[in-house]
Design an enzyme around this catalytic site. Sequence first.
Site, PDB file in Angstrom:
ATOM      1  N   ASP A  24       3.838   3.589   6.466  1.00 54.92           N
ATOM      2  CA  ASP A  24       3.020   3.451   7.734  1.00 54.92           C
ATOM      3  C   ASP A  24       3.990   3.318   8.888  1.00 54.92           C
ATOM      4  OD1 ASP A  24       3.496   0.977   6.752  1.00 54.92           O
ATOM      5  OD2 ASP A  24       2.439   0.198   8.216  1.00 54.92           O
ATOM      6  N   ASP A  74      14.749  -0.402   0.418  1.00 56.46           N
ATOM      7  CA  ASP A  74      15.512  -0.477   1.535  1.00 56.46           C
ATOM      8  C   ASP A  74      16.352  -1.680   1.431  1.00 56.46           C
ATOM      9  OD1 ASP A  74      16.213  -1.139   4.354  1.00 56.46           O
ATOM     10  OD2 ASP A  74      14.075  -0.958   4.923  1.00 56.46           O
ATOM     11  N   LYS A 115       0.785  -1.181  -0.092  1.00 52.82           N
ATOM     12  CA  LYS A 115       0.016   0.029   0.096  1.00 52.82           C
ATOM     13  C   LYS A 115       1.018   1.148  -0.064  1.00 52.82           C
ATOM     14  CE  LYS A 115      -2.892  -2.171   3.153  1.00 52.82           C
ATOM     15  NZ  LYS A 115      -3.434  -2.331   4.662  1.00 52.82           N
ATOM     16  N   GLY A 116       1.983   1.151   0.374  1.00 48.27           N
ATOM     17  CA  GLY A 116       3.001   2.298   0.670  1.00 48.27           C
ATOM     18  C   GLY A 116       3.128   3.312  -0.562  1.00 48.27           C
ATOM     19  N   VAL A 127      10.867   6.419   8.801  1.00 46.74           N
ATOM     20  CA  VAL A 127      10.035   7.531   8.097  1.00 46.74           C
ATOM     21  C   VAL A 127       8.441   7.128   8.054  1.00 46.74           C
ATOM     22  CG1 VAL A 127      11.750   8.776   7.089  1.00 46.74           C
ATOM     23  CG2 VAL A 127      10.884   6.803   6.048  1.00 46.74           C
ATOM     24  N   GLU A 144       6.992   2.429  -6.510  1.00 48.33           N
ATOM     25  CA  GLU A 144       7.437   2.188  -5.290  1.00 48.33           C
ATOM     26  C   GLU A 144       7.684   3.013  -4.162  1.00 48.33           C
ATOM     27  OE1 GLU A 144       6.598   0.131  -2.871  1.00 48.33           O
ATOM     28  OE2 GLU A 144       7.830  -1.549  -3.093  1.00 48.33           O
ATOM     29  N   ASP A 145       7.178   3.072  -2.886  1.00 46.48           N
ATOM     30  CA  ASP A 145       7.543   4.425  -2.200  1.00 46.48           C
ATOM     31  C   ASP A 145       8.933   4.210  -1.745  1.00 46.48           C
ATOM     32  OD1 ASP A 145       6.877   1.855  -0.689  1.00 46.48           O
ATOM     33  OD2 ASP A 145       6.263   2.770   1.177  1.00 46.48           O
ATOM     34  N   LYS A 191      16.932   4.246   0.476  1.00 48.88           N
ATOM     35  CA  LYS A 191      17.687   3.898   1.745  1.00 48.88           C
ATOM     36  C   LYS A 191      19.148   3.291   1.427  1.00 48.88           C
ATOM     37  CE  LYS A 191      14.939   4.189   5.829  1.00 48.88           C
ATOM     38  NZ  LYS A 191      14.263   3.303   6.784  1.00 48.88           N
TER      39      LYS A 191
HETATM   40  C1  PRP Z   1       7.682  -1.658   2.090  1.00 50.03           C
HETATM   41  C2  PRP Z   1       8.001  -0.842   0.910  1.00 50.03           C
HETATM   42  C3  PRP Z   1       8.621  -1.855   0.009  1.00 50.03           C
HETATM   43  C4  PRP Z   1       9.384  -2.636   0.850  1.00 50.03           C
HETATM   44  C5  PRP Z   1      10.783  -2.112   0.678  1.00 50.03           C
HETATM   45  O1  PRP Z   1       6.772  -2.445   2.155  1.00 50.03           O
HETATM   46  O2  PRP Z   1       6.811  -0.606   0.452  1.00 50.03           O
HETATM   47  O3  PRP Z   1       7.624  -2.642  -0.818  1.00 50.03           O
HETATM   48  O4  PRP Z   1       9.087  -2.628   2.058  1.00 50.03           O
HETATM   49  O5  PRP Z   1      11.808  -2.833   1.474  1.00 50.03           O
HETATM   50  P1  PRP Z   1      12.905  -3.921   0.789  1.00 50.03           P
HETATM   51  O6  PRP Z   1      13.703  -3.114  -0.049  1.00 50.03           O
HETATM   52  O7  PRP Z   1      13.579  -4.419   2.142  1.00 50.03           O
HETATM   53  O8  PRP Z   1      12.294  -5.024   0.344  1.00 50.03           O
HETATM   54  P2  PRP Z   1       6.065  -3.278   3.332  1.00 50.03           P
HETATM   55  O9  PRP Z   1       6.071  -4.629   3.438  1.00 50.03           O
HETATM   56  O10 PRP Z   1       6.105  -2.509   4.419  1.00 50.03           O
HETATM   57  O11 PRP Z   1       4.393  -2.872   2.889  1.00 50.03           O
HETATM   58  P3  PRP Z   1       3.404  -1.703   2.480  1.00 50.03           P
HETATM   59  O12 PRP Z   1       3.857  -0.971   1.143  1.00 50.03           O
HETATM   60  O13 PRP Z   1       2.199  -2.151   2.427  1.00 50.03           O
HETATM   61  O14 PRP Z   1       3.708  -0.792   3.665  1.00 50.03           O
END
Ligand code: PRP
Length: 180
Positions: free
Chosen positions: A158, A102, A42-43, A152, A98-99, A130
Amino acid sequence: MHNDCERIMLTAEQIRSRVKEVAQTVDALYQDKRPLAVGILKGSILFYVDFVRELTCPVELDFMAVSSYGSGTVSSGKLRIKKDLDSDVKGRDVIIIEDIIDSGFTLANLKALLLERGARSVLIVTLLNKEGRREYEIAPDFNCFDIENEFVIGYGLDYDERYRNLPYIGILKREIYEGK
Ligand code: PRP
């Protein structure tokens, strides 16, 4: 909700202006194409909406929800798909929106998956990067902001499903997530 922020990292205005700039740059690359903009739920939702709003190319919209669960183990490189695309990506020019990137687990696996399904091209656009946290060999083609390893929230991001609707990106107060 606002009180739970240590400080604002990126204001709504800074985000608006940078997202517009990046979207216009990407748009220029797709003028003679019909890309599929894939938002990762959802991010990415707020970023996605503001990004596609700036496109003038004949873009189509679609969404996926995936889980990066298990990303701690480098060898367990399988992505869990919670909601798949409606579209067939075979022969399509895909833009993943993508938001945050990481560890890179999500985007590395997602890009490989879409190419495996026959996408002609896969471009990655991220709001936040990041870089210091990267464990997988993947980089966004376009990124809006490089950030340090801070907790963040806001503008889609979230903590425990809250704060996604904040119009800015803030740093969450330590006591909120450490007090749990
Ligand atoms: C977050 C973000 C990416 C992922 C990044 O999603 O939206 O999809 O983590 O991390 P990575 O590079 O270590 O894979 P999350 O699983 O928190 O779901 P959300 O988007 O619904 O908050």
